[in-house]
Design a protein around this motif. Structure first.
Motif, PDB file in Angstrom:
ATOM      1  N   ALA A  30      62.059  46.154  65.519  1.00  0.00           N
ATOM      2  CA  ALA A  30      60.762  45.887  66.139  1.00  0.00           C
ATOM      3  C   ALA A  30      60.760  44.468  66.708  1.00  0.00           C
ATOM      4  N   PHE A  31      60.620  44.364  68.025  1.00  0.00           N
ATOM      5  CA  PHE A  31      60.568  43.074  68.711  1.00  0.00           C
ATOM      6  C   PHE A  31      59.111  42.638  68.891  1.00  0.00           C
ATOM      7  N   TYR A  32      58.780  41.492  68.368  1.00  0.00           N
ATOM      8  CA  TYR A  32      57.460  40.841  68.468  1.00  0.00           C
ATOM      9  C   TYR A  32      56.271  41.800  68.338  1.00  0.00           C
ATOM     10  N   PRO A  33      56.184  42.507  67.182  1.00  0.00           N
ATOM     11  CA  PRO A  33      55.021  43.382  66.975  1.00  0.00           C
ATOM     12  C   PRO A  33      53.799  42.585  66.553  1.00  0.00           C
ATOM     13  N   GLY A  34      52.638  43.190  66.710  1.00  0.00           N
ATOM     14  CA  GLY A  34      51.437  42.642  66.103  1.00  0.00           C
ATOM     15  C   GLY A  34      51.246  43.291  64.746  1.00  0.00           C
ATOM     16  N   CYS A  35      51.010  42.504  63.720  1.00  0.00           N
ATOM     17  CA  CYS A  35      50.810  43.053  62.368  1.00  0.00           C
ATOM     18  C   CYS A  35      49.326  43.018  62.035  1.00  0.00           C
ATOM     19  N   PHE A  36      48.544  43.650  62.881  1.00  0.00           N
ATOM     20  CA  PHE A  36      47.094  43.578  62.798  1.00  0.00           C
ATOM     21  C   PHE A  36      46.521  44.659  61.895  1.00  0.00           C
ATOM     22  N   ASN A  37      45.263  44.482  61.562  1.00  0.00           N
ATOM     23  CA  ASN A  37      44.448  45.555  61.025  1.00  0.00           C
ATOM     24  C   ASN A  37      43.779  46.216  62.224  1.00  0.00           C
ATOM     25  N   ILE A  38      44.067  47.485  62.430  1.00  0.00           N
ATOM     26  CA  ILE A  38      43.544  48.218  63.581  1.00  0.00           C
ATOM     27  C   ILE A  38      42.235  48.892  63.194  1.00  0.00           C
ATOM     28  N   LYS A  39      41.219  48.698  64.019  1.00  0.00           N
ATOM     29  CA  LYS A  39      39.892  49.246  63.720  1.00  0.00           C
ATOM     30  C   LYS A  39      39.430  50.145  64.866  1.00  0.00           C
ATOM     31  N   PRO A  40      39.880  51.403  64.878  1.00  0.00           N
ATOM     32  CA  PRO A  40      39.451  52.328  65.930  1.00  0.00           C
ATOM     33  C   PRO A  40      37.943  52.571  65.851  1.00  0.00           C
ATOM     34  N   PRO A  41      37.310  52.824  66.985  1.00  0.00           N
ATOM     35  CA  PRO A  41      35.850  53.018  66.970  1.00  0.00           C
ATOM     36  C   PRO A  41      35.417  54.310  66.296  1.00  0.00           C
ATOM     37  N   THR A  42      36.298  55.320  66.241  1.00  0.00           N
ATOM     38  CA  THR A  42      35.887  56.621  65.692  1.00  0.00           C
ATOM     39  C   THR A  42      36.779  57.086  64.555  1.00  0.00           C
ATOM     40  N   ALA A  43      37.541  56.185  63.943  1.00  0.00           N
ATOM     41  CA  ALA A  43      38.417  56.578  62.840  1.00  0.00           C
ATOM     42  C   ALA A  43      38.523  55.431  61.849  1.00  0.00           C
ATOM     43  N   ALA A  44      39.139  55.701  60.714  1.00  0.00           N
ATOM     44  CA  ALA A  44      39.277  54.690  59.673  1.00  0.00           C
ATOM     45  C   ALA A  44      40.219  53.571  60.107  1.00  0.00           C
ATOM     46  N   ALA A  45      39.943  52.361  59.661  1.00  0.00           N
ATOM     47  CA  ALA A  45      40.817  51.227  59.943  1.00  0.00           C
ATOM     48  C   ALA A  45      42.134  51.374  59.185  1.00  0.00           C
ATOM     49  N   TYR A  46      43.179  50.769  59.701  1.00  0.00           N
ATOM     50  CA  TYR A  46      44.480  50.837  59.027  1.00  0.00           C
ATOM     51  C   TYR A  46      45.310  49.623  59.407  1.00  0.00           C
ATOM     52  N   GLU A  47      46.313  49.342  58.578  1.00  0.00           N
ATOM     53  CA  GLU A  47      47.242  48.238  58.805  1.00  0.00           C
ATOM     54  C   GLU A  47      48.481  48.744  59.552  1.00  0.00           C
ATOM     55  N   ILE A  48      49.057  47.887  60.387  1.00  0.00           N
ATOM     56  CA  ILE A  48      50.324  48.226  61.033  1.00  0.00           C
ATOM     57  C   ILE A  48      51.454  48.202  60.001  1.00  0.00           C
ATOM     58  N   VAL A  49      51.485  47.194  59.143  1.00  0.00           N
ATOM     59  CA  VAL A  49      52.506  47.130  58.090  1.00  0.00           C
ATOM     60  C   VAL A  49      51.992  47.917  56.894  1.00  0.00           C
ATOM     61  N   GLN A  50      52.606  49.072  56.651  1.00  0.00           N
ATOM     62  CA  GLN A  50      52.180  49.966  55.584  1.00  0.00           C
ATOM     63  C   GLN A  50      52.932  49.670  54.282  1.00  0.00           C
ATOM     64  N   PRO A  51      52.347  50.026  53.134  1.00  0.00           N
ATOM     65  CA  PRO A  51      53.001  49.750  51.851  1.00  0.00           C
ATOM     66  C   PRO A  51      54.109  50.735  51.492  1.00  0.00           C
ATOM     67  N   ASP A  52      54.317  51.774  52.308  1.00  0.00           N
ATOM     68  CA  ASP A  52      55.333  52.780  51.966  1.00  0.00           C
ATOM     69  C   ASP A  52      56.474  52.813  52.982  1.00  0.00           C
ATOM     70  N   ILE A  53      56.809  51.663  53.565  1.00  0.00           N
ATOM     71  CA  ILE A  53      57.985  51.584  54.449  1.00  0.00           C
ATOM     72  C   ILE A  53      59.212  51.928  53.617  1.00  0.00           C
ATOM     73  N   ASP A  54      59.982  52.929  54.065  1.00  0.00           N
ATOM     74  CA  ASP A  54      61.127  53.370  53.277  1.00  0.00           C
ATOM     75  C   ASP A  54      62.397  53.534  54.108  1.00  0.00           C
ATOM     76  N   ARG A  55      62.382  53.100  55.363  1.00  0.00           N
ATOM     77  CA  ARG A  55      63.572  53.128  56.209  1.00  0.00           C
ATOM     78  C   ARG A  55      63.881  51.704  56.665  1.00  0.00           C
ATOM     79  N   PRO A  56      65.174  51.387  56.840  1.00  0.00           N
ATOM     80  CA  PRO A  56      65.541  50.016  57.218  1.00  0.00           C
ATOM     81  C   PRO A  56      64.795  49.549  58.471  1.00  0.00           C
ATOM     82  N   LEU A  57      64.183  48.374  58.374  1.00  0.00           N
ATOM     83  CA  LEU A  57      63.366  47.828  59.451  1.00  0.00           C
ATOM     84  C   LEU A  57      63.725  46.365  59.663  1.00  0.00           C
ATOM     85  N   LEU A  58      64.101  46.018  60.879  1.00  0.00           N
ATOM     86  CA  LEU A  58      64.342  44.633  61.277  1.00  0.00           C
ATOM     87  C   LEU A  58      63.246  44.215  62.242  1.00  0.00           C
ATOM     88  N   VAL A  59      62.571  43.101  61.947  1.00  0.00           N
ATOM     89  CA  VAL A  59      61.496  42.606  62.796  1.00  0.00           C
ATOM     90  C   VAL A  59      61.907  41.248  63.359  1.00  0.00           C
TER      91      VAL A  59
END
Length: 295
Positions: free
Chosen positions: A180-209
């Protein structure tokens, strides 16, 4: 203490998984993409477009799905950097599928929010469907398919590294590794759905940022804190911060570009050839190291 922390993380993962499902169900999504049916030679393509490239020979080769920034492959100004990354991958012995999540849907940009049904859940599904498409070809090693995402595509990549997000988007399909090149690690707040984080607590595959210290659009410090917490909990996450890099340091055609971003930050892009070359080296070394385990 460790067991208590694990229970908390499992609970968070369950909530985040529910949020992902709610986001997928409650927000309208664009229709599926049609991916290229046949590969083309890299030399035959001189403008960024959805395309499937392969090295010479029968393979099977490792493969890389490439997913663009929020401006897509460029409806106004061609996104030459993405085509360059695809051609570099082929030169290194990878099949490369350059995905266009915007153009085929008539969307020019998602830099200021979703448009035309192109939301993050749609992006995750696009990426996973691209991986499924690659598995149709005999010249692709089905166990060694990775994702490289940039900015918006990088945020998609971080989400796709989550077991629950991938499972909600396309059950049974995963990437062997993600960069992942220069991602935003924001809390996303959609107007019609539940908010969520980009970085999740269940990452289970190799990830280079890979991030830039001078990036005011997707600040590195926001990611480092969250990635550090994920790594402490056992996620297979690595990262590197370039001290003088801005957002889009690999974007030669956007050198000197300035704007006010969706969060009101003043942003300037500076192309950096040294960091671009170094990030390519880091990416392919990371992929080779992690995908070799899946041969």
């Amino acid at each position: 203490m460790k067991r208590f922390r694990w229970m908390i993380l499992c609970g968070l993962a369950a909530v985040c998984g529910l949020n992902a499902a709610l986001a997928l169900a409650q927000m309208p999504m664009a229709k599926d993409l049609q991916f290229p049916a046949e590969p083309v030679a890299p030399a035959a393509v001189d403008r960024p477009q959805m395309a499937l490239f392969k090295p010479e020979g029968a393979g099977p080769f490792p493969a890389l799905v490439l997913l663009h920034q929020c401006g897509g492959l460029g409806t106004r100004k061609p996104n030459e950097s993405m085509l360059g990354w695809a051609k570099d991958a082929v030169a290194r012995g990878y099949v490369a599928l350059l995905v266009d999540s915007l153009g085929p849907r008539g969307v020019d940009s998602v830099c200021y929010g979703p448009k035309g049904g192109v939301i993050f859940t749609r992006g995750v599904k696009d990426a996973l469907q691209a991986a499924e498409h690659l598995r149709k070809f005999d010249f692709v090693d089905q166990k060694r398919i990775a994702l490289a995402g940039y900015s918006w595509g990088a945020m998609v990549g971080v989400l796709a590294s989550s077991a629950r997000w991938s499972g909600n988007a396309l059950p049974g399909t995963r990437f062997a590794a993600t960069v992942a090149f220069y991602p935003g690690c924001f809390n996303i707040k959609p107007p019609t759905a539940a908010a969520y984080e980009i970085v999740q607590p269940d990452i289970d595959r190799p990830l280079l940022v890979l991030m830039g210290q001078q990036d005011t659009e997707t600040p590195a410090e926001e990611c480092v804190a969250k990635l550090g917490a994920a790594k402490a909990a056992g996620a297979p996450v690595e990262w590197h911060v370039y001290p003088q890099a801005t957002h889009c340091w690999d974007c030669r055609s956007l050198d000197g570009y300035s704007k006010t971003d969706a969060r009101g930050n003043s942003v300037s892009y500076r192309y950096n050839a040294e960091y671009t070359a170094d990030s390519a080296q880091r990416m392919f070394q990371f992929l080779e190291r992690n995908m070799a385990l899946r041969q």
